[in-house]
Design a protein around this motif. Structure first.
Motif, PDB file in Angstrom:
ATOM      1  N   ARG A  22       0.974  -1.158   0.143  1.00 34.79           N
ATOM      2  CA  ARG A  22       0.029  -0.065   0.018  1.00 34.79           C
ATOM      3  C   ARG A  22       0.959   1.394   0.059  1.00 34.79           C
ATOM      4  O   ARG A  22       0.873   2.045   0.980  1.00 34.79           O
ATOM      5  CB  ARG A  22      -0.989  -0.023   1.141  1.00 34.79           C
ATOM      6  N   PHE A  23       1.654   1.470  -1.012  1.00 40.38           N
ATOM      7  CA  PHE A  23       2.386   2.434  -1.076  1.00 40.38           C
ATOM      8  C   PHE A  23       2.381   3.149  -2.513  1.00 40.38           C
ATOM      9  O   PHE A  23       1.907   2.603  -3.728  1.00 40.38           O
ATOM     10  CB  PHE A  23       4.047   2.581  -0.759  1.00 40.38           C
ATOM     11  N   SER A  24       2.594   4.415  -2.721  1.00 42.10           N
ATOM     12  CA  SER A  24       2.508   5.052  -3.975  1.00 42.10           C
ATOM     13  C   SER A  24       3.824   6.163  -3.895  1.00 42.10           C
ATOM     14  O   SER A  24       3.976   6.848  -3.152  1.00 42.10           O
ATOM     15  CB  SER A  24       1.282   6.148  -3.804  1.00 42.10           C
ATOM     16  N   THR A  82       3.639   8.204  -0.571  1.00 42.48           N
ATOM     17  CA  THR A  82       3.087   8.077   0.531  1.00 42.48           C
ATOM     18  C   THR A  82       2.887   6.620   0.621  1.00 42.48           C
ATOM     19  O   THR A  82       2.774   5.783  -0.091  1.00 42.48           O
ATOM     20  CB  THR A  82       1.682   8.779   0.245  1.00 42.48           C
ATOM     21  N   ALA A  83       2.632   6.159   2.139  1.00 41.40           N
ATOM     22  CA  ALA A  83       2.301   4.498   2.252  1.00 41.40           C
ATOM     23  C   ALA A  83       1.309   4.640   3.287  1.00 41.40           C
ATOM     24  O   ALA A  83       1.239   5.530   4.263  1.00 41.40           O
ATOM     25  CB  ALA A  83       3.746   4.033   2.747  1.00 41.40           C
ATOM     26  N   GLY A  84       0.395   3.506   3.545  1.00 36.72           N
ATOM     27  CA  GLY A  84      -0.317   3.180   4.554  1.00 36.72           C
ATOM     28  C   GLY A  84      -1.679   2.771   4.036  1.00 36.72           C
ATOM     29  O   GLY A  84      -2.058   2.947   2.850  1.00 36.72           O
ATOM     30  N   ALA A  85      -2.279   2.002   4.920  1.00 41.66           N
ATOM     31  CA  ALA A  85      -3.771   1.253   4.461  1.00 41.66           C
ATOM     32  C   ALA A  85      -4.774   2.289   4.647  1.00 41.66           C
ATOM     33  O   ALA A  85      -5.732   2.836   3.802  1.00 41.66           O
ATOM     34  CB  ALA A  85      -3.696  -0.069   5.126  1.00 41.66           C
ATOM     35  N   THR A 123      -2.634   7.365   5.569  1.00 41.38           N
ATOM     36  CA  THR A 123      -1.444   7.500   4.823  1.00 41.38           C
ATOM     37  C   THR A 123      -0.558   8.492   5.462  1.00 41.38           C
ATOM     38  O   THR A 123      -0.938   9.498   5.837  1.00 41.38           O
ATOM     39  CB  THR A 123      -1.553   7.775   3.066  1.00 41.38           C
ATOM     40  N   ASN A 171       3.804  10.397   4.569  1.00 41.01           N
ATOM     41  CA  ASN A 171       4.971  10.453   3.685  1.00 41.01           C
ATOM     42  C   ASN A 171       5.938   9.448   4.073  1.00 41.01           C
ATOM     43  O   ASN A 171       6.046   9.139   5.252  1.00 41.01           O
ATOM     44  CB  ASN A 171       5.326  11.667   3.575  1.00 41.01           C
TER      45      ASN A 171
END
Length: 122
Positions: A28-30, A100-103, A106, A108
């Motif tokens: 779950r990251f972008s 960004t990351a997180g379920a 989010t 940084n």
């Protein structure tokens, strides 16, 4: 947690070529920006090239015309094609990424790879 794994370093003669790869993994990251930095013995770490989320690229003056950064967003991978290598390109090359990351919430993130040695020598 986003992890970066580099590959492709090695020993090459002046004028030769190498291609570095860096793959990002995690959940779950972008990713926004992916970049390559390098650090030679006794020197500070310096930016070699970056590829922003907007699609623009930037290069250090010392590598313009010789190095090309590219990116495969589907594979979360960045590449650095290095041509016409010079003795002064010898360094440990580090991959960098931020985004960004997180379920649910989010946040940084920024991450560095472990580094890959590039040695240019005759």
């Amino acid at each position: 947690q986003v992890q970066l794994v580099e590959s492709g370093g090695g020993l090459v003669q002046p004028g030769g070529s190498l291609r570095l790869s860096c793959a990002a993994s995690g959940s779950r990251f972008s990713i926004r920006t992916m970049a390559w930095h390098r650090q030679a013995p006794g020197n500070k770490r310096e930016l070699v090239a970056d590829f922003t989320g907007a699609g623009s690229t930037n290069y250090a003056d010392s590598v313009k015309g010789r190095f090309t950064i590219s990116r495969d967003n589907a594979k979360n991978t960045v590449y650095l094609q290095m041509n016409s290598l010079k003795l002064e390109d010898t360094a440990v090359y580090y991959c960098y990424a931020d985004g960004t990351a997180g379920a649910v919430i989010t946040a940084n993130f920024s991450a560095w790879g472990q580094g890959t040695q590039v040695t240019v020598s005759s």
